[in-house]
Structure formats: structure tokens, C-alpha cells
Design a protein around this motif. Structure first.
Motif, PDB file in Angstrom:
ATOM      1  N   MET A 204      -4.115   2.915   6.706  1.00 54.23           N
ATOM      2  CA  MET A 204      -3.506   3.559   5.874  1.00 54.23           C
ATOM      3  C   MET A 204      -4.033   4.055   4.536  1.00 54.23           C
ATOM      4  SD  MET A 204      -0.571   3.893   7.363  1.00 54.23           S
ATOM      5  CE  MET A 204      -1.509   3.955   8.952  1.00 54.23           C
ATOM      6  N   LEU A 205      -4.818   3.001   4.053  1.00 58.92           N
ATOM      7  CA  LEU A 205      -5.197   3.651   2.563  1.00 58.92           C
ATOM      8  C   LEU A 205      -6.527   4.510   2.644  1.00 58.92           C
ATOM      9  CD1 LEU A 205      -5.827  -0.193   1.439  1.00 58.92           C
ATOM     10  CD2 LEU A 205      -3.886   1.379   0.840  1.00 58.92           C
ATOM     11  N   ARG A 206      -6.226   5.617   1.638  1.00 58.73           N
ATOM     12  CA  ARG A 206      -7.267   6.615   1.415  1.00 58.73           C
ATOM     13  C   ARG A 206      -8.257   6.525   0.237  1.00 58.73           C
ATOM     14  NH1 ARG A 206      -2.533  10.565   0.109  1.00 58.73           N
ATOM     15  NH2 ARG A 206      -1.923   8.552  -1.124  1.00 58.73           N
ATOM     16  N   GLY A 207      -8.322   5.343  -0.199  1.00 55.29           N
ATOM     17  CA  GLY A 207      -8.988   5.168  -1.392  1.00 55.29           C
ATOM     18  C   GLY A 207      -8.675   5.782  -2.655  1.00 55.29           C
ATOM     19  N   MET A 208      -7.220   6.123  -2.768  1.00 55.25           N
ATOM     20  CA  MET A 208      -6.789   7.026  -3.942  1.00 55.25           C
ATOM     21  C   MET A 208      -6.119   5.915  -4.957  1.00 55.25           C
ATOM     22  SD  MET A 208      -7.678   9.883  -3.146  1.00 55.25           S
ATOM     23  CE  MET A 208      -6.671  10.966  -4.063  1.00 55.25           C
ATOM     24  N   GLY A 209      -6.459   4.557  -4.989  1.00 55.95           N
ATOM     25  CA  GLY A 209      -5.968   3.836  -5.875  1.00 55.95           C
ATOM     26  C   GLY A 209      -4.274   3.482  -5.679  1.00 55.95           C
ATOM     27  N   GLU A 210      -4.147   3.168  -4.291  1.00 55.77           N
ATOM     28  CA  GLU A 210      -3.056   2.780  -3.900  1.00 55.77           C
ATOM     29  C   GLU A 210      -2.746   1.510  -4.428  1.00 55.77           C
ATOM     30  OE1 GLU A 210      -5.138   4.193  -1.981  1.00 55.77           O
ATOM     31  OE2 GLU A 210      -4.414   5.361  -0.308  1.00 55.77           O
ATOM     32  N   ARG A 211      -1.491   1.292  -4.618  1.00 54.22           N
ATOM     33  CA  ARG A 211      -0.992  -0.292  -4.907  1.00 54.22           C
ATOM     34  C   ARG A 211      -0.548  -0.843  -3.727  1.00 54.22           C
ATOM     35  NH1 ARG A 211      -1.338  -1.523 -10.637  1.00 54.22           N
ATOM     36  NH2 ARG A 211      -1.346   0.302 -11.881  1.00 54.22           N
ATOM     37  N   VAL A 212      -0.981  -2.141  -3.560  1.00 53.71           N
ATOM     38  CA  VAL A 212      -0.532  -2.963  -2.187  1.00 53.71           C
ATOM     39  C   VAL A 212      -0.195  -4.287  -2.854  1.00 53.71           C
ATOM     40  CG1 VAL A 212      -1.369  -3.834  -0.280  1.00 53.71           C
ATOM     41  CG2 VAL A 212      -2.336  -1.745  -1.043  1.00 53.71           C
ATOM     42  N   PHE A 213       1.108  -4.588  -2.120  1.00 47.85           N
ATOM     43  CA  PHE A 213       1.452  -5.878  -2.278  1.00 47.85           C
ATOM     44  C   PHE A 213       1.579  -6.756  -1.095  1.00 47.85           C
ATOM     45  CE2 PHE A 213       3.192  -4.266  -6.446  1.00 47.85           C
ATOM     46  CZ  PHE A 213       3.167  -5.413  -7.109  1.00 47.85           C
ATOM     47  N   LEU A 214       0.825  -7.957  -0.670  1.00 49.65           N
ATOM     48  CA  LEU A 214       1.082  -8.481   0.371  1.00 49.65           C
ATOM     49  C   LEU A 214       2.387  -9.391   0.161  1.00 49.65           C
ATOM     50  CD1 LEU A 214      -2.603  -9.680   0.450  1.00 49.65           C
ATOM     51  CD2 LEU A 214      -1.631  -7.378   1.315  1.00 49.65           C
ATOM     52  N   ILE A 248      -4.753  -4.796  -4.755  1.00 53.19           N
ATOM     53  CA  ILE A 248      -4.052  -5.442  -4.024  1.00 53.19           C
ATOM     54  C   ILE A 248      -3.765  -6.426  -4.508  1.00 53.19           C
ATOM     55  CG2 ILE A 248      -4.432  -6.392  -1.711  1.00 53.19           C
ATOM     56  CD1 ILE A 248      -6.784  -4.498  -1.133  1.00 53.19           C
ATOM     57  N   LYS A 249      -2.450  -6.823  -4.682  1.00 55.28           N
ATOM     58  CA  LYS A 249      -1.917  -8.184  -5.162  1.00 55.28           C
ATOM     59  C   LYS A 249      -1.192  -9.148  -3.942  1.00 55.28           C
ATOM     60  CE  LYS A 249      -1.830  -6.721 -10.136  1.00 55.28           C
ATOM     61  NZ  LYS A 249      -3.035  -7.834 -10.430  1.00 55.28           N
ATOM     62  N   VAL A 250      -0.987 -10.117  -4.357  1.00 58.88           N
ATOM     63  CA  VAL A 250       0.132 -11.046  -3.551  1.00 58.88           C
ATOM     64  C   VAL A 250       1.441 -10.988  -4.206  1.00 58.88           C
ATOM     65  CG1 VAL A 250       0.702 -13.276  -2.393  1.00 58.88           C
ATOM     66  CG2 VAL A 250      -1.780 -12.211  -2.447  1.00 58.88           C
ATOM     67  N   ALA A 251       2.524 -10.625  -3.638  1.00 63.30           N
ATOM     68  CA  ALA A 251       3.833 -10.688  -4.112  1.00 63.30           C
ATOM     69  C   ALA A 251       4.041 -12.371  -4.299  1.00 63.30           C
ATOM     70  CB  ALA A 251       4.879 -10.109  -3.421  1.00 63.30           C
ATOM     71  N   ASP A 252       4.602 -12.766  -5.551  1.00 64.83           N
ATOM     72  CA  ASP A 252       5.076 -14.093  -5.547  1.00 64.83           C
ATOM     73  C   ASP A 252       6.101 -14.647  -5.053  1.00 64.83           C
ATOM     74  OD1 ASP A 252       6.112 -16.402  -7.633  1.00 64.83           O
ATOM     75  OD2 ASP A 252       3.943 -16.371  -7.725  1.00 64.83           O
ATOM     76  N   ARG A 253       6.158 -15.664  -4.697  1.00 68.21           N
ATOM     77  CA  ARG A 253       7.587 -16.471  -4.063  1.00 68.21           C
ATOM     78  C   ARG A 253       8.559 -16.501  -4.747  1.00 68.21           C
ATOM     79  NH1 ARG A 253       8.274 -19.068   0.605  1.00 68.21           N
ATOM     80  NH2 ARG A 253       6.062 -18.943   0.898  1.00 68.21           N
ATOM     81  N   TYR A 254       8.317 -16.780  -6.276  1.00 67.22           N
ATOM     82  CA  TYR A 254       9.787 -17.154  -6.816  1.00 67.22           C
ATOM     83  C   TYR A 254       9.862 -16.137  -8.231  1.00 67.22           C
ATOM     84  CZ  TYR A 254       9.595 -21.296  -4.114  1.00 67.22           C
ATOM     85  OH  TYR A 254       9.700 -22.387  -3.068  1.00 67.22           O
ATOM     86  N   ASN A 255       8.562 -15.485  -8.635  1.00 71.89           N
ATOM     87  CA  ASN A 255       8.531 -14.826  -9.784  1.00 71.89           C
ATOM     88  C   ASN A 255       8.264 -13.445  -9.749  1.00 71.89           C
ATOM     89  OD1 ASN A 255       8.766 -17.411 -11.530  1.00 71.89           O
ATOM     90  ND2 ASN A 255       6.832 -17.803 -10.545  1.00 71.89           N
ATOM     91  N   PRO A 256       8.783 -12.637 -10.511  1.00 73.33           N
ATOM     92  CA  PRO A 256       8.638 -10.938 -10.555  1.00 73.33           C
ATOM     93  C   PRO A 256       7.056 -10.741 -10.932  1.00 73.33           C
ATOM     94  CG  PRO A 256       9.788 -11.678 -12.533  1.00 73.33           C
ATOM     95  CD  PRO A 256       9.519 -13.243 -11.746  1.00 73.33           C
ATOM     96  N   SER A 257       6.826  -9.544 -10.154  1.00 76.55           N
ATOM     97  CA  SER A 257       5.381  -8.929 -10.347  1.00 76.55           C
ATOM     98  C   SER A 257       5.752  -8.349 -11.832  1.00 76.55           C
ATOM     99  CB  SER A 257       5.186  -8.017  -9.431  1.00 76.55           C
ATOM    100  OG  SER A 257       6.095  -6.898  -9.489  1.00 76.55           O
ATOM    101  N   MET A 258       4.751  -7.852 -12.475  1.00 71.68           N
ATOM    102  CA  MET A 258       4.627  -6.770 -13.719  1.00 71.68           C
ATOM    103  C   MET A 258       5.619  -5.487 -12.865  1.00 71.68           C
ATOM    104  SD  MET A 258       0.761  -5.273 -13.893  1.00 71.68           S
ATOM    105  CE  MET A 258       1.350  -4.384 -15.003  1.00 71.68           C
TER     106      MET A 258
END
Length: 262
Positions: A204-214, A248-258
């Protein structure tokens, strides 16, 4: 568009999306009070919400849906089978707050174009959501054991991917789950593994600075470190610069992302 993962995992899931004219949730799988506190932590009042979209009826996605709808007079958006499946658990909802759609057919709510995409999960009729507004595109795809070519084609070109990395295969196989549950998790209607997630992102990623949450990590069969390392190592192995091509970041189980603005 603005995006925030409020919480993600088997203990509860909820996402917040904001456009020029809309503020809404995808899923509300925690108590109403908890979701209000999470929203408040990113500067959003629950009474400002316009609607809630539901992916499927499992309680880690629907627990607070009814409470929030009644408390703030919020419409709930879900397909017919999901409405039937969660009818007894979410409580009484005003008729005018029941919005029913057909999966795989586009809908428009306020200034948001939404495509509810059928996915593979052991629920009544689970969907992922593709959300578009003002030329920006967010794809939310969790709780699926498989990503078909048709699904990939639909989510391609997203500015933000919220994609399941539920389990590490070795941890699942050697972990405490009984064999029947292991089979369910790794099956077609179960959950994506870390490597499954990496493979999808690699296409999927095109190398265009996409944001990814695992997202939707298993507490027993994964760790944030394993998920991130597996995905990043795979993407680097196919030539992607994960420090610059995508974030690429991991979505936290209990707390909000920015709160991310696209």
C-alpha cells in the motif's frame, strides 16, 4: 482531517475523526465515562460529537455506544446485521438516531464520504471504514483475518492507515491460549498477524509520508516492540526508508495518540 486513536486493543477500541464540519467516533468499546475522559484529554467535548460509526457488535467495539447515544443524543451508524447483533447489549436507541447502511455501498454524512468495507471476522457482518473529506483519506481496518485484493484496492492511496497487527505468530503458537482459540485467531475470520500487517503495508505505501498506526494488539500474544520491529524490518527489506517514507507508530491500548492533522 484530524485523527486520534483514543484506545486500541481487546480491552476497548475507539477512534476520533474531525473534519471541517464533523466530529465523530469510529467505535466506542469502552465505558461512556472513559471515552468522555479520553476525548477531554485531546481537547474535545463529547457533546460536540455528531455521530458514532460501529464496525461490529463485539463489546470491545460497542460497549459505550448506547450510553453515549442516549447521553448526547447521537446518531449511531451501522449495517443491518450489526444492529441486530448489538440490539440487546447497547440498550434502547431513539428511532431518529438509528442509521442503517449497506456494506460496500458509499454513504455521505455531513461533509464526510464513507465507504463501509466488508471484512473477514467472526461477527455478524463486520466492516472496516474508508473515510474521505477535502481530498484526504483514512482507512480503518482491524478485526479481520484476511485482506483481499479487493480490499487492498479500496484502501490504496490513503493518507493514514489504521491497520491491525494483532499477534506475533511465535507468541501465539507458544502462548497460553487453547488450540481452538489459537486456530480462531490465526484463521480467515480472526486477526492479522504482525507479518500480515507488514505485507499489506508493503503493497500500500507509496513513500509519500503516510501515517500508519499498528492497532488492536493482543495483550497475550504480542508486544508493541515486536509489532513495530516486525513491520519496520519487513518494510526495510523491500527497500522502504521507514524514517522518511512513512511514519509508523503503535496505537496505545489505553491512552490516546496525539491529534494528527492531515
Amino acid at each position: 482531517m484530524k485523527f486520534c486513536s483514543l484506545a486500541s486493543g481487546s480491552s476497548g477500541n475507539s477512534l476520533y475523526i474531525e473534519t471541517e464540519k464533523s466530529k465523530f467516533l469510529i467505535d466506542a468499546g469502552l465505558s461512556g465515562v472513559r471515552i468522555q475522559k479520553l476525548l477531554s484529554s485531546i481537547g474535545v467535548k463529547a457533546e460536540e460529537l455528531d455521530f458514532i460509526m460501529v464496525t461490529h457488535e463485539h463489546t470491545d467495539h460497542s460497549k459505550g455506544v448506547g450510553v453515549l447515544s442516549r447521553r448526547f443524543n447521537l446518531p449511531i451508524v451501522a449495517n443491518y446485521d450489526t444492529w441486530l447483533a448489538m440490539d440487546k447489549t447497547i440498550g434502547k436507541i431513539k428511532d431518529e438516531n438509528i442509521i442503517v447502511f449497506k456494506s460496500d455501498m458509499d454513504i455521505e454524512l455531513r461533509d464526510v464520504d464513507i465507504h463501509p468495507m466488508s471484512i473477514y471476522h467472526d461477527s455478524a457482518s463486520a466492516v472496516g471504514y474508508i473515510v474521505e473529506s477535502k481530498g484526504k483519506k483514512i482507512s480503518v481496518l482491524t478485526d479481520t483475518g484476511f485482506v483481499s485484493e479487493k480490499m487492498k484496492e479500496k484502501i490504496k492511496g490513503s493518507d493514514l492507515y489504521f491497520l491491525e497487527a494483532n499477534h506475533d505468530l511465535h507468541m501465539l503458537e507458544t502462548g497460553p491460549y487453547p488450540e481452538l482459540l489459537k486456530k480462531r485467531v490465526r484463521g480467515l475470520n480472526g486477526h492479522l498477524s504482525n507479518i500480515d500487517c507488514g505485507n499489506v503495508l508493503g503493497e500500500m505505501l507509496r513513500g509519500m509520508g503516510e501515517r500508519v498506526f499498528l492497532s488492536h494488539l493482543s495483550e497475550e500474544n504480542n508486544t508493541p516492540q515486536k509489532a513495530l520491529r516486525t513491520v519496520v524490518e519487513y518494510l526495510r527489506s523491500i527497500g522502504m526508508d521507514t524514517d522518511n517514507d512513512a511514519f509508523i507508530k503503535v496505537a496505545d491500548r489505553y491512552n490516546p495518540s496525539m491529534l494528527i492533522e492531515l
